[in-house]
Design a protein around this motif. Structure first.
Motif, PDB file in Angstrom:
ATOM      1  N   LEU A  89       0.824  -1.210   0.000  1.00  0.00           N
ATOM      2  CA  LEU A  89       0.000   0.000   0.000  1.00  0.00           C
ATOM      3  C   LEU A  89       0.859   1.262   0.000  1.00  0.00           C
ATOM      4  CD1 LEU A  89      -2.785  -1.024   2.541  1.00  0.00           C
ATOM      5  CD2 LEU A  89      -3.089  -0.608   0.108  1.00  0.00           C
ATOM      6  N   MET A  90       1.884   1.276   0.848  1.00  0.00           N
ATOM      7  CA  MET A  90       2.756   2.454   0.923  1.00  0.00           C
ATOM      8  C   MET A  90       3.478   2.686  -0.400  1.00  0.00           C
ATOM      9  SD  MET A  90       4.356   2.169   4.753  1.00  0.00           S
ATOM     10  CE  MET A  90       5.369   3.619   4.635  1.00  0.00           C
ATOM     11  N   GLY A  91       3.953   1.607  -1.007  1.00  0.00           N
ATOM     12  CA  GLY A  91       4.656   1.729  -2.280  1.00  0.00           C
ATOM     13  C   GLY A  91       3.758   2.248  -3.384  1.00  0.00           C
ATOM     14  N   THR A  94       2.959   6.070  -2.805  1.00  0.00           N
ATOM     15  CA  THR A  94       4.045   7.014  -3.083  1.00  0.00           C
ATOM     16  C   THR A  94       4.508   6.943  -4.538  1.00  0.00           C
ATOM     17  OG1 THR A  94       5.659   5.393  -2.300  1.00  0.00           O
ATOM     18  CG2 THR A  94       4.882   7.024  -0.716  1.00  0.00           C
ATOM     19  N   ARG A  95       4.593   5.754  -5.086  1.00  0.00           N
ATOM     20  CA  ARG A  95       5.136   5.578  -6.429  1.00  0.00           C
ATOM     21  C   ARG A  95       4.112   5.924  -7.510  1.00  0.00           C
ATOM     22  NH1 ARG A  95       6.232   0.582  -5.835  1.00  0.00           N
ATOM     23  NH2 ARG A  95       4.278  -0.147  -6.681  1.00  0.00           N
ATOM     24  N   ASP A  96       2.909   5.396  -7.401  1.00  0.00           N
ATOM     25  CA  ASP A  96       1.925   5.531  -8.468  1.00  0.00           C
ATOM     26  C   ASP A  96       0.930   6.662  -8.250  1.00  0.00           C
ATOM     27  OD1 ASP A  96       3.120   3.302  -9.582  1.00  0.00           O
ATOM     28  OD2 ASP A  96       1.716   1.907  -8.646  1.00  0.00           O
ATOM     29  N   GLY A  97       1.000   7.338  -7.119  1.00  0.00           N
ATOM     30  CA  GLY A  97       0.073   8.430  -6.849  1.00  0.00           C
ATOM     31  C   GLY A  97      -1.348   7.959  -6.614  1.00  0.00           C
ATOM     32  N   GLY A 121      -8.175   8.167  -8.641  1.00  0.00           N
ATOM     33  CA  GLY A 121      -9.282   9.106  -8.808  1.00  0.00           C
ATOM     34  C   GLY A 121      -9.756   9.211 -10.247  1.00  0.00           C
ATOM     35  N   LYS A 122     -11.064   9.359 -10.410  1.00  0.00           N
ATOM     36  CA  LYS A 122     -11.646   9.519 -11.742  1.00  0.00           C
ATOM     37  C   LYS A 122     -11.641  10.991 -12.132  1.00  0.00           C
ATOM     38  CE  LYS A 122     -14.910   5.677 -11.886  1.00  0.00           C
ATOM     39  NZ  LYS A 122     -16.332   5.312 -11.997  1.00  0.00           N
ATOM     40  N   LYS A 123     -11.504  11.223 -13.408  1.00  0.00           N
ATOM     41  CA  LYS A 123     -11.638  12.570 -13.956  1.00  0.00           C
ATOM     42  C   LYS A 123     -13.123  12.837 -14.212  1.00  0.00           C
ATOM     43  CE  LYS A 123      -7.151  13.045 -14.511  1.00  0.00           C
ATOM     44  NZ  LYS A 123      -6.421  13.517 -13.390  1.00  0.00           N
TER      45      LYS A 123
END
Length: 149
Positions: A89-91, A94-97, A121-123
């Motif tokens: 989860l942490m990776g 931080t990595r993929d936003g 998040g959806k646009k």
């Protein structure tokens, strides 16, 4: 599993990538209140502190039959996950936003569990597509229902 409460906006606001089931550290009056169905995770979110996972803004109403030792309604509560799940989860965050959101609070074999999800998040245009798909599905269901009569 009995679903006690769910975050109804989660599937509309986010693309759900992966789900995790986490235990939650609670006080006695909180457990009784959750079993009575008096909790909400609509405004809740997940955060990390010192390598541990916490849920913030989860609202659990005060238990009426409890004494003066009642709980605070929106306190920070610790989620119980394996180290490998926490690292994953942490990776990803931080990595993929990506973000981590609570989906449901469930009663599983007498224990209270929180289903959390790794989500993106959806646009605005994605949300419009979701609304369009939902409307089409609703119209199809109504037309089938009309033919059955």
């Amino acid at each position: 599993m009995k679903i006690i409460t769910q975050n109804k906006k989660a599937h509309f606001e986010y693309f759900i990538e992966q789900k995790f089931v986490a235990g939650i550290k609670l006080q006695g009056s909180e457990v009784k209140s959750i079993r009575a169905g008096k909790c909400s995770i609509n405004e809740a979110y997940i955060t990390f502190r010192n390598g541990e996972v916490f849920i913030l803004n989860m609202h659990i109403a005060k238990f009426d039959a409890s004494s003066i030792f009642n709980h605070e309604e929106t306190r920070t509560r610790k989620l119980l996950l394996n180290r490998s799940e926490i690292d994953k989860l942490m990776g990803a965050q931080t990595r993929d936003g990506m973000t981590i959101i609570p989906l449901t609070v469930e009663l599983h074999e007498g224990l209270i569990k929180v289903v959390i999800a790794l989500a993106k998040g959806k646009k605005l245009f994605d949300k419009r597509e979701t609304i369009k798909e939902r409307d089409i599905k609703r119209e199809q269901q109504q037309s089938l229902k009309g033919k059955m009569r």
